[in-house]
Design a protein around this motif. Structure first.
Motif, PDB file in Angstrom:
ATOM      1  N   TYR A 191       0.828  -1.206   0.000  1.00 57.46           N
ATOM      2  CA  TYR A 191       0.000   0.000   0.000  1.00 57.46           C
ATOM      3  C   TYR A 191       0.862   1.256   0.000  1.00 57.46           C
ATOM      4  O   TYR A 191       2.066   1.212   0.243  1.00 57.46           O
ATOM      5  N   THR A 192       0.194   2.386  -0.252  1.00 54.47           N
ATOM      6  CA  THR A 192       0.812   3.702  -0.113  1.00 54.47           C
ATOM      7  C   THR A 192       0.553   4.188   1.303  1.00 54.47           C
ATOM      8  O   THR A 192      -0.592   4.264   1.743  1.00 54.47           O
ATOM      9  N   ARG A 193       1.598   4.537   2.029  1.00 58.60           N
ATOM     10  CA  ARG A 193       1.444   4.910   3.429  1.00 58.60           C
ATOM     11  C   ARG A 193       1.168   6.405   3.595  1.00 58.60           C
ATOM     12  O   ARG A 193       1.395   7.208   2.678  1.00 58.60           O
ATOM     13  N   LEU A 194       0.716   6.756   4.801  1.00 56.05           N
ATOM     14  CA  LEU A 194       0.343   8.129   5.097  1.00 56.05           C
ATOM     15  C   LEU A 194       1.556   9.041   5.296  1.00 56.05           C
ATOM     16  O   LEU A 194       1.459  10.250   5.089  1.00 56.05           O
ATOM     17  N   ASN A 195       2.691   8.486   5.668  1.00 53.12           N
ATOM     18  CA  ASN A 195       3.856   9.278   6.085  1.00 53.12           C
ATOM     19  C   ASN A 195       4.191  10.426   5.146  1.00 53.12           C
ATOM     20  O   ASN A 195       4.436  11.554   5.584  1.00 53.12           O
ATOM     21  N   GLU A 196       4.229  10.147   3.864  1.00 56.39           N
ATOM     22  CA  GLU A 196       4.671  11.150   2.902  1.00 56.39           C
ATOM     23  C   GLU A 196       3.632  12.250   2.657  1.00 56.39           C
ATOM     24  O   GLU A 196       3.911  13.226   1.968  1.00 56.39           O
ATOM     25  N   TYR A 197       2.448  12.112   3.219  1.00 60.02           N
ATOM     26  CA  TYR A 197       1.390  13.101   3.021  1.00 60.02           C
ATOM     27  C   TYR A 197       1.162  13.968   4.261  1.00 60.02           C
ATOM     28  O   TYR A 197       0.321  14.870   4.232  1.00 60.02           O
ATOM     29  N   LEU A 198       1.896  13.702   5.330  1.00 63.98           N
ATOM     30  CA  LEU A 198       1.733  14.474   6.556  1.00 63.98           C
ATOM     31  C   LEU A 198       2.096  15.939   6.313  1.00 63.98           C
ATOM     32  O   LEU A 198       3.123  16.250   5.710  1.00 63.98           O
ATOM     33  N   ASP A 199       1.226  16.852   6.765  1.00 59.17           N
ATOM     34  CA  ASP A 199       1.457  18.304   6.675  1.00 59.17           C
ATOM     35  C   ASP A 199       1.719  18.788   5.248  1.00 59.17           C
ATOM     36  O   ASP A 199       2.477  19.723   5.028  1.00 59.17           O
TER      37      ASP A 199
END
Length: 277
Positions: A34-42
């Motif tokens: 899956y694509t994780r949330l980390n890179e989309y934070l803020d």
């Protein structure tokens, strides 16, 4: 009401899925990739409208502002009235959630790792970002054992309250909530397109001063109210974010009460306990 005795409401929460079921769903998510949330934070800013499926959204959808994040079955209604949200948020572990997953090329789907494999199958080929729901049984230990270095998103038992935390994680600070009624409408509706499960039924009285009133509601919505009271105060007073609730129902009514108790960030949290627990 003068001849009736009011009894304080006490809530006891219990998950709707077992630890084994949730772990199995997460295992399937890990295996799938899956694509994780980390890179989309803020990475976002400005206003966001978080849309639940409460009946009042019929009258307020034209007031949506900024980016739009809808929860569960609210997507079908928005598409029916010609609104394509930026995000759909899905997070319950039950297989039933797959019926809320409507594929669309312009929507980013924020899907919890705990979601049933059928949800991911329904959205095959779509843009999906996966996130982990804090508080799920043994999820913290599970992620540690699996060496998963990703954030856990808190926010209570309701999709709308979890979406507030997701929106904050993405970078939004100006939040508007729609269709989060937490009560039956005057016509007896529970959801804008009807409920997919049998609803429980109870009456509660909110407030003990001028402007107090009763609502027909459910235990689950009462739990949502209790969680929202804490979230609202915390976001306003300590996180630099604002939450404006639109529409009618028990949650908007409680928000109007909370407006009177907003404190300045310099005040200690203990001074707000009378509206936070």
């Amino acid at each position: 009401m003068s001849n009736l005795e009011l009894i304080p409401l006490l809530m006891s929460m219990e998950g709707c899925a077992t630890q084994e079921e949730m772990n199995g769903n997460v295992e399937a998510t890990l295996k799938r990739g899956y694509t994780r949330l980390n890179e989309y934070l803020d990475t976002c800013s400005g206003a966001i409208s978080i849309v639940g499926a409460g009946p009042s959204i019929r009258n307020t959808y034209h007031q949506l502002t900024g980016d739009v994040m809808c929860c569960n079955s609210a997507l079908r209604f928005l598409l029916e009235v010609g609104i394509v949200p930026k995000y759909q948020m899905l997070w319950d572990a039950h297989q039933l959630v797959s019926t809320f997953a409507i594929p669309h090329p312009d929507i980013t789907y924020l899907v919890a790792a705990r979601c049933h494999p059928d949800v991911f199958a329904a959205l095959e080929g779509c843009r999906i970002i996966v996130w982990y729901a804090g508080g799920d049984h043994n999820i913290a230990q599970f992620m540690q054992d699996k060496r998963i270095d990703e954030p856990m998103v808190n926010g209570g038992s309701a999709a709308v309250t979890r979406s507030l935390y997701l929106a904050y994680a993405l970078g939004y600070r100006d939040m508007h909530v729609f269709g989060a009624d937490s009560s039956y409408s005057d016509d007896g509706d529970t959801h804008v397109n009807g409920s997919v499960v049998p609803e429980k039924d109870m009456y509660v009285w909110v407030g003990n001063r001028e402007g107090s009133r009763s609502f027909r509601t459910t235990p689950e919505w009462c739990a949502q109210i209790e969680e929202f009271k804490v979230i609202y105060q915390h976001f306003h007073n300590y996180c630099g974010a604002t939450i404006e609730v639109h529409g009618e129902g028990m949650l908007p009514h409680v928000t109007r009460i909370l407006e009177r108790f907003k404190v300045q960030p310099t005040q200690p949290l203990e001074e707000t306990n009378h509206v936070s627990h």
